[in-house]
Motif scaffolding. Structure first.
Motif, PDB file in Angstrom:
ATOM      1  N   GLY A 340       0.751  -1.269  -0.213  1.00 46.80           N
ATOM      2  CA  GLY A 340       0.104   0.066   0.047  1.00 46.80           C
ATOM      3  C   GLY A 340       0.709   1.209   0.001  1.00 46.80           C
ATOM      4  N   ARG A 341       0.184   2.281   0.181  1.00 42.94           N
ATOM      5  CA  ARG A 341       0.806   3.662   0.339  1.00 42.94           C
ATOM      6  C   ARG A 341       1.513   3.962   1.575  1.00 42.94           C
ATOM      7  NH1 ARG A 341      -2.067   7.624   3.000  1.00 42.94           N
ATOM      8  NH2 ARG A 341      -4.056   6.983   3.954  1.00 42.94           N
ATOM      9  N   VAL A 342       2.336   4.972   1.507  1.00 38.17           N
ATOM     10  CA  VAL A 342       3.075   5.482   2.583  1.00 38.17           C
ATOM     11  C   VAL A 342       2.214   6.238   3.515  1.00 38.17           C
ATOM     12  CG1 VAL A 342       4.939   7.052   3.412  1.00 38.17           C
ATOM     13  CG2 VAL A 342       5.234   5.611   1.220  1.00 38.17           C
ATOM     14  N   PRO A 343       1.965   5.870   4.774  1.00 33.44           N
ATOM     15  CA  PRO A 343       1.180   6.509   5.687  1.00 33.44           C
ATOM     16  C   PRO A 343       1.540   8.162   5.767  1.00 33.44           C
ATOM     17  CG  PRO A 343       1.824   4.503   6.605  1.00 33.44           C
ATOM     18  CD  PRO A 343       2.799   4.964   5.313  1.00 33.44           C
ATOM     19  N   GLU A 344       0.642   8.764   6.219  1.00 32.44           N
ATOM     20  CA  GLU A 344       0.726  10.341   6.545  1.00 32.44           C
ATOM     21  C   GLU A 344       1.306  10.544   7.671  1.00 32.44           C
ATOM     22  OE1 GLU A 344      -2.756  12.321   6.084  1.00 32.44           O
ATOM     23  OE2 GLU A 344      -3.140  11.911   3.773  1.00 32.44           O
ATOM     24  N   LYS A 345       1.142   9.554   8.554  1.00 35.41           N
ATOM     25  CA  LYS A 345       1.710   9.771  10.063  1.00 35.41           C
ATOM     26  C   LYS A 345       2.704   8.524  10.363  1.00 35.41           C
ATOM     27  CE  LYS A 345      -1.882  12.970  11.760  1.00 35.41           C
ATOM     28  NZ  LYS A 345      -3.061  13.160  12.426  1.00 35.41           N
ATOM     29  N   GLY A 346       3.574   8.831  11.518  1.00 36.71           N
ATOM     30  CA  GLY A 346       4.252   7.824  11.931  1.00 36.71           C
ATOM     31  C   GLY A 346       3.450   7.110  13.273  1.00 36.71           C
ATOM     32  N   LYS A 347       3.866   6.162  13.636  1.00 37.24           N
ATOM     33  CA  LYS A 347       2.959   5.345  14.786  1.00 37.24           C
ATOM     34  C   LYS A 347       3.893   4.961  15.804  1.00 37.24           C
ATOM     35  CE  LYS A 347      -0.557   2.847  13.611  1.00 37.24           C
ATOM     36  NZ  LYS A 347      -1.337   1.843  13.347  1.00 37.24           N
ATOM     37  N   GLU A 476      13.437  15.979   9.386  1.00 35.98           N
ATOM     38  CA  GLU A 476      14.693  15.137   9.381  1.00 35.98           C
ATOM     39  C   GLU A 476      14.102  13.815   9.179  1.00 35.98           C
ATOM     40  OE1 GLU A 476      14.021  17.415  11.749  1.00 35.98           O
ATOM     41  OE2 GLU A 476      15.607  18.854  11.328  1.00 35.98           O
ATOM     42  N   GLN A 477      13.117  13.251   9.664  1.00 38.37           N
ATOM     43  CA  GLN A 477      12.774  12.064   9.355  1.00 38.37           C
ATOM     44  C   GLN A 477      12.141  11.653   7.891  1.00 38.37           C
ATOM     45  OE1 GLN A 477       9.771  11.670  12.679  1.00 38.37           O
ATOM     46  NE2 GLN A 477      10.908  10.138  13.603  1.00 38.37           N
ATOM     47  N   ASN A 478      11.353  12.819   7.301  1.00 37.34           N
ATOM     48  CA  ASN A 478      11.222  12.614   5.849  1.00 37.34           C
ATOM     49  C   ASN A 478      12.293  12.648   5.147  1.00 37.34           C
ATOM     50  OD1 ASN A 478       8.386  12.535   6.493  1.00 37.34           O
ATOM     51  ND2 ASN A 478       8.189  14.461   6.658  1.00 37.34           N
ATOM     52  N   GLU A 479      13.334  13.429   5.654  1.00 42.99           N
ATOM     53  CA  GLU A 479      14.474  13.575   4.938  1.00 42.99           C
ATOM     54  C   GLU A 479      15.358  12.165   4.681  1.00 42.99           C
ATOM     55  OE1 GLU A 479      17.506  15.096   2.347  1.00 42.99           O
ATOM     56  OE2 GLU A 479      15.516  15.892   3.001  1.00 42.99           O
ATOM     57  N   GLU A 480      15.375  11.564   5.859  1.00 42.91           N
ATOM     58  CA  GLU A 480      16.167  10.228   5.984  1.00 42.91           C
ATOM     59  C   GLU A 480      15.430   8.955   5.176  1.00 42.91           C
ATOM     60  OE1 GLU A 480      17.490   7.125   9.415  1.00 42.91           O
ATOM     61  OE2 GLU A 480      16.861   9.114  10.131  1.00 42.91           O
ATOM     62  N   ASP A 485      12.163  14.336  -1.239  1.00 46.87           N
ATOM     63  CA  ASP A 485      12.427  14.416  -2.656  1.00 46.87           C
ATOM     64  C   ASP A 485      11.261  14.076  -3.442  1.00 46.87           C
ATOM     65  OD1 ASP A 485      14.918  15.560  -1.774  1.00 46.87           O
ATOM     66  OD2 ASP A 485      15.776  13.534  -1.686  1.00 46.87           O
ATOM     67  N   ILE A 486      10.268  13.483  -3.132  1.00 43.28           N
ATOM     68  CA  ILE A 486       9.196  12.890  -3.987  1.00 43.28           C
ATOM     69  C   ILE A 486       8.587  14.169  -4.282  1.00 43.28           C
ATOM     70  CG2 ILE A 486       7.310  11.467  -3.815  1.00 43.28           C
ATOM     71  CD1 ILE A 486       8.597   9.699  -1.844  1.00 43.28           C
ATOM     72  N   ASP A 487       8.220  14.142  -5.964  1.00 49.23           N
ATOM     73  CA  ASP A 487       7.500  15.362  -6.511  1.00 49.23           C
ATOM     74  C   ASP A 487       6.494  14.354  -7.361  1.00 49.23           C
ATOM     75  OD1 ASP A 487       6.347  17.324  -7.607  1.00 49.23           O
ATOM     76  OD2 ASP A 487       8.095  17.747  -8.760  1.00 49.23           O
ATOM     77  N   THR A 488       5.127  14.592  -6.800  1.00 51.77           N
ATOM     78  CA  THR A 488       3.855  13.800  -7.417  1.00 51.77           C
ATOM     79  C   THR A 488       3.094  14.947  -8.124  1.00 51.77           C
ATOM     80  OG1 THR A 488       2.817  14.044  -5.285  1.00 51.77           O
ATOM     81  CG2 THR A 488       3.946  12.149  -5.488  1.00 51.77           C
ATOM     82  N   SER A 489       3.615  16.104  -8.283  1.00 53.10           N
ATOM     83  CA  SER A 489       2.721  17.008  -8.864  1.00 53.10           C
ATOM     84  C   SER A 489       2.534  16.662 -10.246  1.00 53.10           C
ATOM     85  CB  SER A 489       3.566  18.351  -8.900  1.00 53.10           C
ATOM     86  OG  SER A 489       4.716  18.190  -9.548  1.00 53.10           O
TER      87      SER A 489
END
Length: 508
Positions: A340-347, A476-480, A485-489
Motif C-alpha cells: 500500500g501507500r506511505v502513511p501520512e503519520k508515524g506510529k 529530518e525523518q522525512n529526509e532520512e 524529494d518525492i515530487d508527485t505534482s
C-alpha cells in the motif's frame, strides 16, 4: 599479503605446502584450528619467507582468518585480517564524530574488512578498499598508518614534483592533527559486505557519537563482493511474469494455496466442521496463491526459488511476505514488506508486558522501526535488526543475539572489569524480562507506521495493555526516508485530467 605461496616443503611439522588443507581448515566449523605456516615468496627481496594462518573467533563477533608474513632475509613483515564466515545480508555504514581534545575516542577498536572504505569528509580524504586491506586496529592506528604510507615517498616526490610534495606535507599536518585529537573530524566506515565494526564505548547503551546504518547493496557492490549479477535481472523477472503460462522453472509460476485460506474456510463451513472453521479462519487472511520466481542464494550464489504472497493482517494493513530456500546449502531467509501507500503519520506502539501470554504476542517490526525498553535503558535505532516477524519473546532473544554479535569486543582481553560487569549485568536484565519478575514496556516507534503488535483480545479496543500513538513526522525523518524529494505534482495533474475526462464522458 605481500607473500606469494611457494612450492617447497619444510620439515617443520607446523609448515605445510598443501594450500587446500589451509582452505579446508578455514571452512571447518572447528574454532580451535591449529596454526598453519606456508613457505611464501617475499615480494621485496625475492627470497622465501613464511606466511602463518590462524583461524580464530572474536567472541560475540565473527570468525576471522589472521595471516602474517615474515621474511628472515630482509625483515619484511605484514599482516592481514580476512573474514572466514559469510557475507552479511546488508551493508553497514558506521559514522563516528570525534571531537577535539578527547584522545579516548581514538582508542576505539576498528575491524575493517577488505571491502570497506574509510572516509573523513572534513579533509576530503578517502582510504579505498585496495589501500588498506582487512585489518584489526584502532581509529588512531588507521590514521597513523595512512599518514606513514603517504610520508614514505615524500623524498622522491620533492625531487620530481615539489608542488605536489608541499601540498601533501600540508595535508599530513592536518591528518596527524586528527590522529592526535587536536582537531575534530568525522570517521566514516562504509562496508558493503557488512563485516566491519567500530567499538561502542557505551555498550550496551547507545553511543551518542556513533551511528550505524544498514543498507541494501547496489548491483555494482554485489558484483564486487563476488555475487552473480545479471544485467537484465529485473527485466527477466518482468518477462517471466508476462509469460507465466509457459510451464518452465525459469518463469514465474502461480501455485494454488487454499489450505488455510478462504477456500479452506468455505470448504470447512460447507462440511459444518467447527474445528476446521476455527483453524482455517483463525486470525490472519492466508493467500489464495503463492508466486514463485527464480533468484540467487545470498550465501553460495546457487540458483534457488523465492516464494511471495500478499496477505492482510486485521487491525494493521496489507503486507507482502517473501521466503527463500536454497537446496544447495540449506540457507533460509524470510522477509516481510509493507504494502500500500506511505502513511501520512508515524506510529508509536506501547505494550505493557505482564504475563506469559504477552510474550507470545505476534510482533511485526519493520526495518524503519526503533525498539525501546525504558526499564533497562535499552534503545535500538531503526534498521538495527532489519524487518522481522516474531513474537515478543523472540524479539528479546534476537536483541540479545544482535548485541552480542555487534559489540564484538565486549569480552575481549583489553576490556576493563567495569565494562565487563556492566555488560554482564545488562545480559542478566534481558533475561529477567523473560522471567516476568516485574511488568515492563515494549515501545516500537515506526516513522512509516509499518510495525504491528497483535492484540490479546478479539477486539483491539478491549486490550488495555496495548496503546497506539500517531504523530507527525519531522523534516529530518522525512529526509532520512527520502520523502522530501518525492515530487508527485505531474502525477496529480495526470490523475486530475483523467478524472475530469471521465466526468465529461459520464455527463454526455
Amino acid at each position: 599479503m605481500e607473500g606469494g605461496i611457494g612450492g617447497s616443503q619444510s620439515k617443520d611439522q607446523n609448515q605445510i605446502v598443501d594450500v587446500r588443507s589451509v582452505v579446508e581448515s578455514v571452512s571447518a566449523e572447528d574454532s580451535d584450528a591449529p596454526l598453519y605456516q606456508v613457505e611464501s615468496l617475499c615480494m621485496r627481496c625475492g627470497e622465501n619467507g613464511t606466511t602463518s594462518f590462524l583461524l580464530t573467533l572474536i567472541p560475540h563477533f565473527r570468525k576471522i582468518l589472521l595471516s602474517a608474513f615474515e621474511c628472515p632475509h630482509c625483515n619484511e613483515r605484514n599482516n592481514e585480517v580476512q573474514f572466514a564466515g559469510e557475507l552479511q545480508p546488508k551493508g553497514c555504514c558506521y559514522q563516528l564524530k570525534v571531537p577535539s581534545g578527547d584522545p579516548k575516542m581514538l582508542n576505539r577498536q576498528v575491524v575493517k574488512s577488505e571491502f570497506a572504505t574509510i572516509k573523513i569528509p572534513e579533509l576530503d580524504f578517502e582510504i579505498p578498499p585496495e589501500s588498506q586491506r582487512g585489518s584489526l586496529s584502532t581509529v588512531e592506528g588507521i590514521l597513523l598508518r595512512a599518514a606513514d604510507e603517504l610520508q614514505a615517498l615524500q623524498e622522491e616526490r620533492k625531487k620530481v614534483d615539489p608542488q605536489t610534495a608541499e601540498a601533501i606535507d600540508q595535508f599530513l599536518l592536518k591528518l596527524r592533527a586528527c590522529a592526535t585529537a587536536d582537531s575534530s573530524f568525522t570517521f566514516i566506515l562504509d562496508d558493503p559486505a557488512g563485516n566491519s565494526f567500530v567499538e561502542n564505548l557505551f555498550a550496551p547503551s547507545p553511543d551518542p557519537s556513533l551511528s550505524i546504518k544498514f543498507y541494501e547493496r547496489t548491483s555494482e557492490q554485489q558484483s564486487t563482493l563476488g555475487y552473480v549479477v545479471e544485467s537484465s535481472q529485473t527485466g527477466s523477472v518482468r518477462d517471466a511474469a508476462s509469460t507465466e503460462a509457459v510451464g518452465t522453472s525459469d518463469h514465474v509460476q502461480r501455485a494454488p494455496h487454499g489450505s488455510i485460506g478462504a477456500a479452506a474456510g468455505h470448504r470447512a463451513i460447507a462440511q459444518s466442521n467447527s474445528a476446521e472453521i476455527a483453524e482455517s479462519l483463525f486470525r490472519y487472511t492466508a493467500p489464495e496463491e503463492v508466486m514463485t520466481f527464480p533468484s540467487t542464494c545470498g550465501v553460495c550464489t546457487a540458483r534457488c526459488e523465492t516464494r511471495m504472497f500478499v496477505t492482510n493482517i486485521p487491525y494493521f494493513q496489507e503486507v507482502i511476505v517473501m521466503a527463500s530456500t536454497c537446496d544447495a546449502c540449506g540457507y533460509r531467509n524470510s522477509e516481510l514488506k509493507p504494502g500500500g501507500r506511505v502513511p501520512e503519520k508515524g506510529k508509536k506502539i506501547i505494550l505493557c508486558v505482564k504475563n506469559v501470554k504477552d510474550l507470545s504476542r505476534d510482533v511485526i517490526k519493520s526495518d524503519t522501526a526503533s525498539v525501546t525498553i525504558p526499564e533497562i535503558e535499552l534503545e535500538l535505532t531503526s534498521g538495527t535488526l532489519g524487518g522481522i516477524v516474531t513474537t515478543v519473546e523472540g524479539l528479546i532473544m534476537k536483541i540479545s543475539e544482535s548485541l552480542e554479535r555487534v559489540h564484538g569486543f565486549s569480552f575481549g582481553d583489553s576490556l576493563d572489569e567495569h565494562k565487563r560487569s556492566k555488560w554482564l549485568n545488562f545480559q542478566a536484565s534481558l533475561k529477567k524480562l523473560l522471567c516476568l519478575e516485574e511488568p515492563w514496556n515494549l515501545i516500537l516507534d515506526d516513522a512509516l507506521a509499518n510495525s504491528f503488535v497483535a492484540p490479546g483480545t478479539d477486539d483491539i479496543k478491549d486490550d488495555h495493555q496495548l496503546m497506539f500513538e500517531e504523530y507527525e513526522r519531522s523534516w529530518e525523518q522525512n529526509e532520512e526516508l527520502g520523502l522530501n524529494d518525492i515530487d508527485t505534482s505531474s502525477a496529480d495533474v495526470a490523475y486530475d485530467s483523467k478524472d475530469a475526462t471521465t466526468r465529461e464522458k459520464s455527463e454526455v
